[in-house]
Design a protein around this motif. Structure first.
Motif, short mmCIF file in Angstrom:
data_model
loop_
_atom_site.label_atom_id
_atom_site.label_comp_id
_atom_site.label_asym_id
_atom_site.label_seq_id
_atom_site.Cartn_x
_atom_site.Cartn_y
_atom_site.Cartn_z
N GLN A 225 7.48 -11.01 -1.29
CA GLN A 225 8.58 -11.97 -1.98
C GLN A 225 9.13 -12.67 -0.82
OE1 GLN A 225 10.51 -9.45 -4.88
NE2 GLN A 225 9.18 -10.34 -6.62
N ALA A 226 9.98 -11.79 0.11
CA ALA A 226 10.45 -12.35 1.06
C ALA A 226 9.65 -13.27 2.10
CB ALA A 226 11.22 -11.30 2.13
N SER B 243 2.01 -15.38 4.96
CA SER B 243 1.05 -15.51 3.86
C SER B 243 0.07 -14.51 3.60
CB SER B 243 0.32 -16.85 4.10
OG SER B 243 0.90 -17.90 4.20
N LEU B 244 -0.23 -13.65 4.77
CA LEU B 244 -1.13 -12.60 4.62
C LEU B 244 -0.36 -11.40 4.02
CD1 LEU B 244 -3.40 -12.81 7.67
CD2 LEU B 244 -3.75 -13.57 5.50
N VAL B 245 0.90 -11.36 4.31
CA VAL B 245 1.71 -10.37 3.97
C VAL B 245 1.82 -10.34 2.35
CG1 VAL B 245 4.10 -9.34 3.71
CG2 VAL B 245 3.29 -9.83 6.16
N GLU C 292 0.03 -8.04 -0.99
CA GLU C 292 0.95 -7.45 -1.99
C GLU C 292 0.19 -7.77 -3.19
OE1 GLU C 292 5.09 -7.27 -1.57
OE2 GLU C 292 5.52 -8.28 -3.34
N ILE C 293 -0.09 -9.04 -3.40
CA ILE C 293 -0.59 -9.44 -4.75
C ILE C 293 -2.10 -9.14 -4.91
CG2 ILE C 293 0.95 -11.56 -4.71
CD1 ILE C 293 -1.54 -13.18 -3.85
N THR C 294 -2.92 -8.82 -3.81
CA THR C 294 -4.40 -8.38 -4.11
C THR C 294 -4.68 -6.92 -3.93
OG1 THR C 294 -5.02 -8.73 -1.84
CG2 THR C 294 -5.27 -10.72 -3.29
#
Length: 437
Positions: free
Chosen positions: A360-361, A415-417, A421-423
């Motif tokens: 999120q950050a 963006s990759l961080v 997290e989402i994938t």
């Protein structure tokens, strides 16, 4: 018949030629009287959705006092120092008097602000001058926060009170010439010896490093192969910090190259709470929220400047603000600012509730900087020729945003961080690199 001599050929002395060519520039208020320069900062008019109502009285008070200081003390001198790429040391006591250094740290002379209050202070500094906000962020949200989160009680007692007053200045040295985004692969080493550690290596892009009193240095423990952190004093034998020249943005910030040649650090100056890169990431997650508020503040200032300029500047018999295409651009900028503020505010609330994730950050920082790029680009267009002059803020803000777009994680890395997290899949290393491991 001899050819007529020119004015330049007739001047016999170097002093005469220098005097002829180096006349001082006209003051911008005389050279361009139709619009007010940023040394007299425009009123704050970007809070279209009354975001201020969401702030506590304490947070509103922080906004007022930081805004007043920046407009009164920094705005009149920032262009001169930005042009010279020098730091205005005379403003340090004035920034120290604001009592915002140390941010959310409680005790040890620190202000114990809410993270929202600290974010508001960052935005208000950035609105006027992004370099000042970067100076404070490096000092407070990186150096002080690392000591506050990872230091011993003795270290906090010894170092935080003077740092909170800006009586001593801190810097934070993670990045190296070979390792920027891939910071966890750093090569600087810390080798255990009797009574302490020997640091060897090199750091680059370290803000405040040329004049910092206390340097937080990250190095790889040669015994454990893990990342540790050490407090190095500015006069330590073997330490050298030199300024990086020729930057196009954040020119007031003194970024430096640091060389560490057999620098001895006593045992009491190793930070006990940094035992891996994951401990470093805990600090970065918080500082990334603060950095996300820099583009918000920059965008606020650019919008404020553009609105005043377009009302003052006339062409074709009307103020530029009367033209439809200019109004459309202003509205685009204003909409971005409202969305950026609300994302930043929500990040702060998630953090205060203990719910904020690293992803999120990272999303907040990357998305906000992209939207800020739109704002400063539109501002650059709206000011026409004056859009390339630091005197009218927008050119300076345009350049200052670029390093912010990159530091504390580039747009791509952040963006990759979030993508991880989402994938649940980390995609930082290309497939070809992974196949060779």
């Amino acid at each position: 018949m001899p050819a007529p001599s020119s004015k330049y050929q007739d001047d016999q002395s170097k002093d005469a030629r220098t005097s002829y060519f180096n006349k001082p520039a006209l003051d911008v208020s005389i050279a361009f009287p139709q619009a007010t320069p940023a040394s007299i900062f425009p009123p704050a008019v970007s809070d279209f959705y009354h975001f201020d109502d969401l702030l506590s009285p304490e947070e509103q008070a922080i906004r007022v006092k930081v805004r007043e200081c920046m407009e009164k003390e920094v705005a009149p001198i920032m262009t001169k120092y930005w042009e010279k790429a020098e730091f205005p040391f005379e403003v340090i006591p004035k920034l120290g008097a604001l009592r915002v250094a140390g941010g959310t740290i409680k005790g040890y002379g620190c202000p114990g602000l809410s993270i929202t209050g600290s974010a508001i202070a960052t935005a208000e500094m950035s609105r006027v001058d992004a370099s000042c906000s970067t100076f404070i962020l490096v000092h407070s949200s990186l150096a002080m926060l690392t000591i506050g989160m990872c230091g011993s009680s003795a270290q906090k007692e010894k170092y935080l009170p003077s740092l909170a007053k800006l009586e001593s200045i801190g810097c934070w040295a993670l990045t190296e010439p070979d390792y920027g985004s891939d910071a966890s692969s750093l090569k600087t080493t810390a080798t255990k010896v009797a009574g302490g550690w020997i640091l060897e290596g090199q750091k680059r892009w370290i803000g405040n490093s040329t004049f910092a009193d206390i340097l937080v240095i990250f190095a790889r423990n040669t015994s454990t192969n893990q990342i540790n952190a050490y407090l190095v004093m500015k006069d330590a034998p073997g330490l050298q910090a030199t300024k990086i020249e020729n930057k196009i943005g954040l020119r007031i910030v003194q970024n430096g190259d640091i060389l560490l040649k057999k620098v001895f650090v006593p045992d009491e100056d190793r930070l006990p709470g940094v035992n891996s890169f994951q401990d470093t990431n805990k600090v970065l997650a918080v500082s990334r929220v603060m950095v996300a508020w820099q583009p918000i503040g920059i965008s606020m200032g650019v919008y404020d400047m553009c609105l005043r300029y377009l009302k003052e500047r006339k062409q074709f018999g009307a103020p530029l603000a009367a033209f439809q295409i200019n109004q459309q651009k202003l509205v685009h900028m204003l909409g971005n600012v409202q969305a950026m503020v609300l994302i930043g505010w929500r990040l702060c609330k998630l953090y205060e509730a203990g719910k904020m994730t690293v992803g999120q950050a990272s999303l907040g920082k990357s998305w906000i900087t992209v939207k800020a790029r739109e704002v400063v680009s539109l501002g650059r267009e709206l000011l026409g020729g004056n859009g390339i002059l630091a005197d009218f803020l927008v050119a300076k803000a345009f350049c200052d945003l670029e390093p912010i777009y990159t530091y504390e994680g580039t747009y791509e890395i952040n963006s990759l961080v979030t993508g991880r997290e989402i994938t649940g899949i980390a995609s930082f290393k290309p497939a070809v690199s992974r196949s060779r491991m």
